[in-house]
Design a protein around this motif. Structure first.
Motif, PDB file in Angstrom:
ATOM      1  N   ARG A 209      46.595  28.123  81.971  1.00 11.02           N
ATOM      2  CA  ARG A 209      46.774  28.064  83.419  1.00 11.02           C
ATOM      3  C   ARG A 209      48.219  28.416  83.799  1.00 11.02           C
ATOM      4  O   ARG A 209      49.148  28.179  83.018  1.00 11.02           O
ATOM      5  N   ASN A 210      48.366  28.954  84.975  1.00 11.62           N
ATOM      6  CA  ASN A 210      49.695  29.347  85.451  1.00 11.62           C
ATOM      7  C   ASN A 210      50.681  28.187  85.473  1.00 11.62           C
ATOM      8  O   ASN A 210      51.869  28.354  85.210  1.00 11.62           O
TER       9      ASN A 210
ATOM     10  N   LYS B 125      43.849  41.031  84.590  1.00 11.79           N
ATOM     11  CA  LYS B 125      44.137  42.101  85.551  1.00 11.79           C
ATOM     12  C   LYS B 125      43.239  42.021  86.779  1.00 11.79           C
ATOM     13  O   LYS B 125      43.685  42.219  87.907  1.00 11.79           O
ATOM     14  N   ILE B 126      41.955  41.704  86.555  1.00  9.43           N
ATOM     15  CA  ILE B 126      41.008  41.716  87.667  1.00  9.43           C
ATOM     16  C   ILE B 126      40.768  40.328  88.262  1.00  9.43           C
ATOM     17  O   ILE B 126      40.180  40.207  89.326  1.00  9.43           O
ATOM     18  N   SER B 127      41.218  39.294  87.578  1.00 13.77           N
ATOM     19  CA  SER B 127      40.911  37.937  88.015  1.00 13.77           C
ATOM     20  C   SER B 127      41.864  37.453  89.105  1.00 13.77           C
ATOM     21  O   SER B 127      43.046  37.792  89.123  1.00 13.77           O
ATOM     22  N   LYS B 128      41.338  36.650  90.021  1.00 11.20           N
ATOM     23  CA  LYS B 128      42.154  36.005  91.036  1.00 11.20           C
ATOM     24  C   LYS B 128      42.391  34.536  90.685  1.00 11.20           C
ATOM     25  O   LYS B 128      42.934  33.777  91.483  1.00 11.20           O
ATOM     26  N   LEU B 129      41.974  34.154  89.475  1.00 14.16           N
ATOM     27  CA  LEU B 129      42.136  32.774  89.038  1.00 14.16           C
ATOM     28  C   LEU B 129      43.592  32.508  88.646  1.00 14.16           C
ATOM     29  O   LEU B 129      44.308  33.419  88.229  1.00 14.16           O
ATOM     30  N   PRO B 130      44.046  31.261  88.743  1.00 11.81           N
ATOM     31  CA  PRO B 130      45.428  30.912  88.396  1.00 11.81           C
ATOM     32  C   PRO B 130      45.610  30.754  86.882  1.00 11.81           C
ATOM     33  O   PRO B 130      45.897  29.665  86.377  1.00 11.81           O
TER      34      PRO B 130
ATOM     35  N   LYS C 164      47.034  32.831  83.039  1.00 11.27           N
ATOM     36  CA  LYS C 164      47.982  33.819  82.533  1.00 11.27           C
ATOM     37  C   LYS C 164      47.834  33.967  81.019  1.00 11.27           C
ATOM     38  O   LYS C 164      47.226  33.132  80.343  1.00 11.27           O
TER      39      LYS C 164
END
Length: 257
Positions: free
Chosen positions: A124-125, A195-200, A202
């Motif tokens: 997670r970010n 690249k395509i995900s909007k999830l938080p 990394k």
């Protein structure tokens, strides 16, 4: 259970009739190459909104079938049973990111590698923990693909709470929501998802050696193996395999790093 499952697959794969025709003659007579893939593993193989299959593996399968003078017939299979299906003659080959390892080579023959990658963590970010190796995840929940080589690697490390998933998007969703602490998957697939995900989420550390992905098929088919490897070599020589790599990843992933 995993050991028992492997022994069943191994026994079925080795139970070849003495008079069995080489697979090359079989597919040439049929005019099609039956290719199994997962269909839920972007960017390698997945279904678009209209239901059509797409991805690196899909393009490679079509390219190789064309070079063999065949049409391609895709068969979708859950990853956990895909090798058993090959042993049971449900399809001719698997083109779905199957890692080449000694156990699998006992049961099946493989083509030369057609893609290389590495295991990589996703976190997670807002995660401040520093996971540099799988041993750093002892006491943590780690998401992996069900039946994948990454699941085997994770379960080999004592103390990790390994959670297996049938599809990568489900793993990422649980990671983002905090149900698991990290995910382990292929570095190329991870890069695509991020690249395509909007999830938080990394990219985390790369935590293993370079993996070689090949195309498995049943043993006892030297003619087919030679023809398949020639098709791969020709595709590398004429640039068509590199073109597929660049299309999906921006770099040539068909060569060892």
């Amino acid at each position: 259970m995993l050991k028992r499952h492997f022994l069943i697959v191994l026994a079925a794969a080795l139970a070849l009739p003495a008079t069995a025709a080489d697979l090359l003659a079989t597919v040439k007579a049929r005019g099609t190459l039956k290719v199994a893939l997962e269909g839920t593993y972007p960017p390698f193989n997945y279904k678009e909104k209209n239901g059509a299959l797409a991805g690196y593996d899909v393009d490679v399968a079509r390219l190789l079938a064309s070079k063999l003078g065949l049409k391609v017939e895709f068969v979708s299979s859950e990853w956990a049973s895909i090798l058993a299906g090959l042993a049971a003659n449900k399809y001719d080959v698997i083109i779905s990111q199957v890692g080449i390892n000694p156990k699998r080579e006992q049961a099946f023959d493989f083509s030369q590698p057609y893609i290389y990658s590495m295991p990589q963590l996703i976190v997670r970010n807002n995660d401040t923990a520093s996971y540099k190796a799988l041993t750093d995840l002892k006491g943590k929940k780690l998401g992996v693909g069900q039946g994948s080589v990454y699941e085997q690697q994770a379960r080999a490390v004592p103390g990790i709470d390994v959670r297996s998933y049938a599809a990568a998007p489900d793993t990422m969703a649980d990671l983002a929501s905090g149900r698991i602490d990290a995910a382990l998957n292929d570095s190329l697939m991870s890069a695509y998802l991020l690249k395509i995900s909007k999830l938080p989420i990394k990219a985390g550390a790369q935590v293993g050696a370079v993996e070689r992905m090949g195309i498995p098929f049943k043993k006892g088919n030297p003619g087919f193996k030679q023809a398949l490897n020639k098709a791969l070599s020709d595709a590398a020589a004429d640039g068509s395999l590199k073109a597929i790599s660049v299309k999906w990843f921006g770099v040539d992933v068909s060569k060892a790093p």
